[in-house]
Design an enzyme around this catalytic site. Structure first.
Site, PDB file in Angstrom:
ATOM      1  N   TYR A   1       0.830  -1.200   0.000  1.00 33.84           N
ATOM      2  CA  TYR A   1       0.000   0.000   0.000  1.00 33.84           C
ATOM      3  C   TYR A   1       0.870   1.257   0.000  1.00 33.84           C
ATOM      4  O   TYR A   1       1.534   1.564   0.990  1.00 33.84           O
ATOM      5  CB  TYR A   1      -0.931   0.023   1.206  1.00 33.84           C
ATOM      6  CG  TYR A   1      -1.876  -1.154   1.306  1.00 33.84           C
ATOM      7  CD1 TYR A   1      -2.358  -1.793   0.165  1.00 33.84           C
ATOM      8  CD2 TYR A   1      -2.297  -1.627   2.542  1.00 33.84           C
ATOM      9  CE1 TYR A   1      -3.225  -2.869   0.265  1.00 33.84           C
ATOM     10  CE2 TYR A   1      -3.170  -2.700   2.640  1.00 33.84           C
ATOM     11  CZ  TYR A   1      -3.628  -3.321   1.492  1.00 33.84           C
ATOM     12  OH  TYR A   1      -4.494  -4.389   1.588  1.00 33.84           O
TER      13      TYR A   1
ATOM     14  N   HIS B   1      -0.170 -12.011   0.574  1.00 32.73           N
ATOM     15  CA  HIS B   1      -1.005 -10.978  -0.036  1.00 32.73           C
ATOM     16  C   HIS B   1      -1.353 -11.306  -1.489  1.00 32.73           C
ATOM     17  O   HIS B   1      -0.479 -11.363  -2.354  1.00 32.73           O
ATOM     18  CB  HIS B   1      -0.250  -9.643   0.029  1.00 32.73           C
ATOM     19  CG  HIS B   1      -1.104  -8.446  -0.227  1.00 32.73           C
ATOM     20  ND1 HIS B   1      -0.636  -7.166  -0.144  1.00 32.73           N
ATOM     21  CD2 HIS B   1      -2.419  -8.315  -0.560  1.00 32.73           C
ATOM     22  CE1 HIS B   1      -1.591  -6.312  -0.410  1.00 32.73           C
ATOM     23  NE2 HIS B   1      -2.688  -6.995  -0.679  1.00 32.73           N
TER      24      HIS B   1
END
Length: 316
Positions: free
Chosen positions: A56, A121
């Protein structure tokens, strides 16, 4: 804020979790001072679960979240923190060497000695065989060293969870993080819950607004949904506006209805967003959901119910 026990982990997470991806400036600039106030407000209102990732904002989300924790001086035992590994701004790398290095980098940015949950992820974008036979064993070693208390996996297609959980040793994976599969437009995660419970795996859901589909402003231009799905969600948002209602509020409340989904992560970056999400949750607890409006929205979205979009590589 209601707390729910996350599978077998004994972690008691707030029903609403703080999704920290916006702190990585992925949706626009967020001054550090505003981020600190948002995190402090979340803590004050009973949110104790914070989720981030080195992906992110190219590590910015982790760094900013760590700065917020330091500025506030929150006791470590008052927060539950999850981060991820394997997906980075430069690409995917789920090798044992990279994920082992990744957790140390994440802990430095977060200013923590350990995370409560370390997720792989978006695993559908690499070989699931690598996840099963290389990455999860590496994460178990990280867990044994005390750098992560529990292990999770994330991704969009629901079949990745059965694939991996059927192949790893029992209790290797503690939680899963699914997104865009428990909302007014798509509730397919529910079908998987009995299987996940049989495996003793805690369930986290994210993106109750379907990555912007269930908002007044609509999804970003890059959103992978079909035009049909985007149009139906736009009609649903317009219907709410005509009735003086907010689609984001009822979408948030819907996502909290199933108590087997133990926490719902929502991206937040301002104290106002925090207050609105907590208010929606508290209203649901005290007054229930607007059943008439929900029924009307389900009728509008009926033709596209449970429609999703492709994500991932062809698995052998």
């Amino acid at each position: 804020m209601e707390k729910r026990e996350l599978g077998k982990t004994e972690l008691k997470v707030s029903a609403v979790g703080f999704g920290a991806s916006p702190l990585g400036h992925v949706f626009g600039d967020v001054p550090l001072s505003v981020a600190i106030v948002a995190v402090r407000r979340a803590l004050d209102l009973g949110i104790n679960f914070f989720d981030t990732s080195p992906y992110y904002g190219g590590t910015v989300s982790e760094t900013v979240l760590g700065q917020c924790f330091k500025a506030i001086g929150v006791p470590r035992d008052q927060i539950i923190v999850s981060t991820k590994c394997g997906r980075y701004s430069e690409g995917f790398d789920f090798s044992a060497e990279r994920v082992t290095r990744s957790i140390d980098e994440s802990l430095t940015r977060l200013g923590l000695d350990y995370v409560d949950i370390l997720h792989c992820h978006d695993i559908e974008l690499v070989s699931l065989g690598q996840i099963v036979y290389e990455t999860i064993p590496a994460l178990q070693k990280i867990k044994e060293k005390g750098k992560a208390r529990f292990i999770g996996i994330t991704g969009l297609p629901l079949n990745i969870y059965t694939y991996v959980l059927d192949r790893v040793p029992p209790d290797s994976i503690d939680v899963i993080l699914s997104y865009c599969h428990f909302g007014i437009n798509d509730s397919t995660l529910v079908d998987l819950i009995p299987y996940l419970k049989s495996k003793g795996v805690g369930v986290i859901s994210a993106s109750p607004l379907a990555m912007g589909l269930l908002t007044d402003s609509g999804p970003p231009a890059w959103h992978p949904a079909s035009d049909e799905l985007k149009s139906a969600c736009k009609l649903a948002a317009e219907h709410c506006r005509k009735k003086g209602k907010q689609i984001t509020k009822i979408a948030m409340q819907y996502s909290l209805l199933n108590k087997d989904i133990l926490t719902v992560l929502v991206g937040m970056s301002s104290p106002t967003q925090v207050e609105e999400n907590v208010a929606a949750a508290l209203e649901l607890s005290s007054s229930g959901i607007d059943k008439e409006l929900l029924n009307e929205l389900e009728n509008i979205l009926g033709p596209v119910k449970n429609q999703t979009w492709p994500s991932g590589i062809q698995q052998s």
